[in-house]
Design a protein around this motif. Structure first.
Motif, PDB file in Angstrom:
ATOM      1  N   PHE A  77       0.791  -1.408  -0.046  1.00 34.60           N
ATOM      2  CA  PHE A  77       0.065  -0.158   0.016  1.00 34.60           C
ATOM      3  C   PHE A  77       0.668   1.345   0.096  1.00 34.60           C
ATOM      4  CE2 PHE A  77      -2.230   3.097   2.594  1.00 34.60           C
ATOM      5  CZ  PHE A  77      -3.301   3.602   1.770  1.00 34.60           C
ATOM      6  N   HIS A  78       1.911   1.134   0.855  1.00 29.78           N
ATOM      7  CA  HIS A  78       2.771   2.197   1.003  1.00 29.78           C
ATOM      8  C   HIS A  78       3.621   2.669  -0.463  1.00 29.78           C
ATOM      9  CE1 HIS A  78       1.670   3.405   4.802  1.00 29.78           C
ATOM     10  NE2 HIS A  78       2.214   2.160   5.518  1.00 29.78           N
ATOM     11  N   ALA A  79       4.116   1.323  -0.959  1.00 26.40           N
ATOM     12  CA  ALA A  79       4.843   1.543  -1.933  1.00 26.40           C
ATOM     13  C   ALA A  79       4.057   1.944  -3.320  1.00 26.40           C
ATOM     14  CB  ALA A  79       5.290   0.141  -2.610  1.00 26.40           C
ATOM     15  N   ILE A  80       2.761   1.689  -3.561  1.00 22.34           N
ATOM     16  CA  ILE A  80       1.927   2.099  -4.521  1.00 22.34           C
ATOM     17  C   ILE A  80       1.880   3.780  -4.336  1.00 22.34           C
ATOM     18  CG2 ILE A  80      -0.532   2.268  -5.136  1.00 22.34           C
ATOM     19  CD1 ILE A  80      -0.752  -0.856  -4.340  1.00 22.34           C
ATOM     20  N   ASN A  81       1.439   4.201  -3.373  1.00 17.75           N
ATOM     21  CA  ASN A  81       1.299   5.361  -3.136  1.00 17.75           C
ATOM     22  C   ASN A  81       2.645   6.426  -3.027  1.00 17.75           C
ATOM     23  OD1 ASN A  81      -1.370   6.091  -2.760  1.00 17.75           O
ATOM     24  ND2 ASN A  81      -1.758   5.574  -0.563  1.00 17.75           N
ATOM     25  N   ASP A  82       3.690   5.684  -2.961  1.00 16.81           N
ATOM     26  CA  ASP A  82       5.162   6.292  -2.929  1.00 16.81           C
ATOM     27  C   ASP A  82       5.226   6.659  -4.603  1.00 16.81           C
ATOM     28  OD1 ASP A  82       5.483   6.311  -0.298  1.00 16.81           O
ATOM     29  OD2 ASP A  82       6.833   4.696  -0.396  1.00 16.81           O
ATOM     30  N   PHE A  83       5.068   5.566  -5.448  1.00 13.63           N
ATOM     31  CA  PHE A  83       5.063   5.832  -6.998  1.00 13.63           C
ATOM     32  C   PHE A  83       4.126   6.691  -7.290  1.00 13.63           C
ATOM     33  CE2 PHE A  83       4.104   4.105 -11.295  1.00 13.63           C
ATOM     34  CZ  PHE A  83       5.477   4.473 -11.789  1.00 13.63           C
ATOM     35  N   LEU A  84       2.795   6.537  -6.928  1.00 16.33           N
ATOM     36  CA  LEU A  84       1.545   7.489  -7.402  1.00 16.33           C
ATOM     37  C   LEU A  84       1.812   8.835  -7.123  1.00 16.33           C
ATOM     38  CD1 LEU A  84      -1.507   5.406  -6.781  1.00 16.33           C
ATOM     39  CD2 LEU A  84      -0.637   5.788  -8.887  1.00 16.33           C
ATOM     40  N   ALA A  85       2.641   9.256  -5.871  1.00 19.05           N
ATOM     41  CA  ALA A  85       3.175  10.386  -5.539  1.00 19.05           C
ATOM     42  C   ALA A  85       3.762  11.322  -6.624  1.00 19.05           C
ATOM     43  CB  ALA A  85       3.805  10.610  -4.167  1.00 19.05           C
ATOM     44  N   HIS A  86       4.546  10.713  -7.489  1.00 14.51           N
ATOM     45  CA  HIS A  86       5.363  11.120  -8.443  1.00 14.51           C
ATOM     46  C   HIS A  86       4.431  11.803  -9.635  1.00 14.51           C
ATOM     47  CE1 HIS A  86       9.123   9.354  -7.108  1.00 14.51           C
ATOM     48  NE2 HIS A  86       8.620   8.328  -7.322  1.00 14.51           N
ATOM     49  N   PHE A  87       3.194  11.407  -9.581  1.00 10.31           N
ATOM     50  CA  PHE A  87       2.302  11.896 -10.483  1.00 10.31           C
ATOM     51  C   PHE A  87       1.152  12.778  -9.592  1.00 10.31           C
ATOM     52  CE2 PHE A  87       3.857   7.850 -11.802  1.00 10.31           C
ATOM     53  CZ  PHE A  87       4.282   8.285 -13.044  1.00 10.31           C
ATOM     54  N   GLY A  88       1.181  12.966  -8.559  1.00 13.30           N
ATOM     55  CA  GLY A  88       0.183  13.785  -7.729  1.00 13.30           C
ATOM     56  C   GLY A  88      -0.908  12.849  -7.480  1.00 13.30           C
ATOM     57  N   LYS A  89      -0.842  11.651  -7.565  1.00 13.49           N
ATOM     58  CA  LYS A  89      -2.078  10.753  -7.214  1.00 13.49           C
ATOM     59  C   LYS A  89      -1.865   9.868  -5.960  1.00 13.49           C
ATOM     60  CE  LYS A  89      -4.131  12.020 -11.006  1.00 13.49           C
ATOM     61  NZ  LYS A  89      -5.447  12.479 -10.955  1.00 13.49           N
ATOM     62  N   SER A  90      -3.037   9.581  -5.607  1.00 10.69           N
ATOM     63  CA  SER A  90      -2.775   8.333  -4.402  1.00 10.69           C
ATOM     64  C   SER A  90      -4.235   7.458  -4.570  1.00 10.69           C
ATOM     65  CB  SER A  90      -2.627   9.198  -2.927  1.00 10.69           C
ATOM     66  OG  SER A  90      -3.893   9.714  -2.820  1.00 10.69           O
ATOM     67  N   ILE A  91      -3.993   6.358  -3.535  1.00 10.23           N
ATOM     68  CA  ILE A  91      -5.440   5.737  -3.151  1.00 10.23           C
ATOM     69  C   ILE A  91      -5.499   5.559  -1.897  1.00 10.23           C
ATOM     70  CG2 ILE A  91      -4.897   4.207  -5.451  1.00 10.23           C
ATOM     71  CD1 ILE A  91      -3.961   2.113  -3.872  1.00 10.23           C
ATOM     72  N   ASP A  92      -6.714   5.444  -1.224  1.00 11.90           N
ATOM     73  CA  ASP A  92      -6.940   5.165   0.002  1.00 11.90           C
ATOM     74  C   ASP A  92      -6.970   3.775   0.334  1.00 11.90           C
ATOM     75  OD1 ASP A  92      -9.572   4.502  -0.797  1.00 11.90           O
ATOM     76  OD2 ASP A  92     -10.426   6.411  -0.304  1.00 11.90           O
ATOM     77  N   LYS A  93      -7.003   3.831   1.622  1.00 10.94           N
ATOM     78  CA  LYS A  93      -6.962   2.374   2.122  1.00 10.94           C
ATOM     79  C   LYS A  93      -8.251   1.187   1.881  1.00 10.94           C
ATOM     80  CE  LYS A  93      -4.207   2.953   6.256  1.00 10.94           C
ATOM     81  NZ  LYS A  93      -3.801   2.827   7.793  1.00 10.94           N
ATOM     82  N   LYS A  94      -9.526   1.970   1.621  1.00 11.10           N
ATOM     83  CA  LYS A  94     -10.709   1.274   1.138  1.00 11.10           C
ATOM     84  C   LYS A  94     -10.586   0.699  -0.174  1.00 11.10           C
ATOM     85  CE  LYS A  94     -15.868   1.713   0.996  1.00 11.10           C
ATOM     86  NZ  LYS A  94     -16.922   2.730   1.313  1.00 11.10           N
ATOM     87  N   PHE A  95     -10.191   1.555  -1.112  1.00 15.07           N
ATOM     88  CA  PHE A  95      -9.821   1.196  -2.400  1.00 15.07           C
ATOM     89  C   PHE A  95      -8.559   0.050  -2.574  1.00 15.07           C
ATOM     90  CE2 PHE A  95      -7.538   1.235  -6.669  1.00 15.07           C
ATOM     91  CZ  PHE A  95      -8.635   0.932  -7.522  1.00 15.07           C
ATOM     92  N   ASN A  96      -7.717   0.433  -1.762  1.00 12.71           N
ATOM     93  CA  ASN A  96      -6.734  -0.955  -1.486  1.00 12.71           C
ATOM     94  C   ASN A  96      -7.097  -2.138  -1.097  1.00 12.71           C
ATOM     95  OD1 ASN A  96      -3.584  -1.503  -1.633  1.00 12.71           O
ATOM     96  ND2 ASN A  96      -4.046  -1.880   0.366  1.00 12.71           N
ATOM     97  N   GLU A  97      -8.010  -2.325  -0.240  1.00 14.19           N
ATOM     98  CA  GLU A  97      -8.587  -3.382   0.238  1.00 14.19           C
ATOM     99  C   GLU A  97      -9.233  -4.326  -1.099  1.00 14.19           C
ATOM    100  OE1 GLU A  97     -11.705  -2.372   2.962  1.00 14.19           O
ATOM    101  OE2 GLU A  97     -10.113  -1.722   4.357  1.00 14.19           O
ATOM    102  N   ARG A  98      -9.582  -3.708  -2.087  1.00 13.80           N
ATOM    103  CA  ARG A  98     -10.006  -4.204  -3.255  1.00 13.80           C
ATOM    104  C   ARG A  98      -9.049  -5.029  -4.116  1.00 13.80           C
ATOM    105  NH1 ARG A  98     -12.961   0.430  -6.450  1.00 13.80           N
ATOM    106  NH2 ARG A  98     -12.908  -0.955  -8.102  1.00 13.80           N
ATOM    107  N   LEU A  99      -7.776  -4.690  -3.757  1.00 13.29           N
ATOM    108  CA  LEU A  99      -6.605  -5.372  -4.430  1.00 13.29           C
ATOM    109  C   LEU A  99      -5.940  -6.246  -3.688  1.00 13.29           C
ATOM    110  CD1 LEU A  99      -4.882  -1.915  -5.297  1.00 13.29           C
ATOM    111  CD2 LEU A  99      -6.658  -3.052  -6.585  1.00 13.29           C
ATOM    112  N   PHE A 100      -6.427  -6.841  -2.576  1.00 11.08           N
ATOM    113  CA  PHE A 100      -5.817  -8.041  -1.750  1.00 11.08           C
ATOM    114  C   PHE A 100      -6.078  -9.153  -2.481  1.00 11.08           C
ATOM    115  CE2 PHE A 100      -6.273  -5.848   2.823  1.00 11.08           C
ATOM    116  CZ  PHE A 100      -5.213  -4.870   2.349  1.00 11.08           C
ATOM    117  N   GLY A 101      -5.086 -10.023  -2.687  1.00  3.17           N
ATOM    118  CA  GLY A 101      -5.309 -11.180  -3.165  1.00  3.17           C
ATOM    119  C   GLY A 101      -5.140 -11.305  -4.774  1.00  3.17           C
TER     120      GLY A 101
END
Length: 224
Positions: A21-45
């Motif tokens: 989750f942190h790595a995704i947002n670290d990368f998205l920060a380069h583009f001024g974007k982010s995801i929240d924890k609720k959206f991240n839960e959809r990506l589990f598995g």
């Protein structure tokens, strides 16, 4: 009859979900974007490629490819791993060793790339305990919640799926295991996520509660 136990890796053997989750947002920060924890839960598995297809659609970064997202995330995650290392889930390694002592064949069936699975196995000194390792990303056509990764793990073990028990922490993974015709113990991590694990046959909130006897009971019972 319990003849094999199949482990998911991320969130069951090693506590990697917060790191991703942190790595995704670290990368998205380069583009001024982010995801929240609720959206991240959809990506589990799910596989990394599928996750990034969903992230790109969600953030509108249509000039970015899923492969670029995966590579960017992995680069950011490498930086964190060098500082923080891997943290095993408390109770899982003891269970792995117990099952091995009972001569129960065990496998890893993970959505992660094989290089990531190999590294976790080596860092945590677990490779010798597993008779089969399957990467959903590298070896299967369809990612969880499709059953491919679990069916392949059972095939490699030479065990009928109906005699396998899966340990999963995600809704996608639990559904995939049920579609494979396997019983499921769901691990509901209280530290993060909001996985309901409604497809699991039995749910625990502490991996220390999962024992050989519980695995046998869940696999062999028609209802529990």
């Amino acid at each position: 009859m319990l003849k094999a136990v199949i482990f998911d890796m991320d969130g069951v053997i090693v506590d990697t979900e917060p790191g991703y989750f942190h790595a995704i947002n670290d990368f998205l920060a380069h583009f001024g974007k982010s995801i929240d924890k609720k959206f991240n839960e959809r990506l589990f598995g799910v596989s990394s490629k599928y996750a990034w297809e969903q992230i790109i659609e969600h953030t509108g970064l249509t000039d970015l490819t899923a492969q670029q997202g995966v590579e960017g995330m992995e680069n950011e995650r490498e930086k964190r791993l060098k500082k923080e290392g891997y943290q095993p889930i408390d109770g899982t390694i003891a269970l792995i060793k117990s099952l091995s002592e009972k001569k129960i064949p065990i496998a890893v069936a993970s959505s992660s790339p094989i290089k990531e699975i190999d590294r976790v196995m080596d860092v945590l000194n677990l490779r010798s305990y597993f008779q089969s390792i399957v990467s959903g990303s590298d070896e299967c056509k369809n990612a969880k919640p499709f059953p491919d990764v679990f069916l392949k793990a059972a095939q490699k073990l030479g065990v009928d799926p109906k005699h396998c028990l899966v340990i999963e922490d995600s809704d996608n993974g639990a559904l995939a295991a049920k579609r494979a015709g396997m019983k499921v113990i769901g691990y509901q991590n209280q530290e993060y996520g909001n996985q309901k694990l409604k497809d699991a046959d039995y749910v625990v909130t502490d991996m220390k509660d999962v024992t050989y006897d519980l695995c046998k009971k869940v696999r062999d019972a028609d209802e529990i």
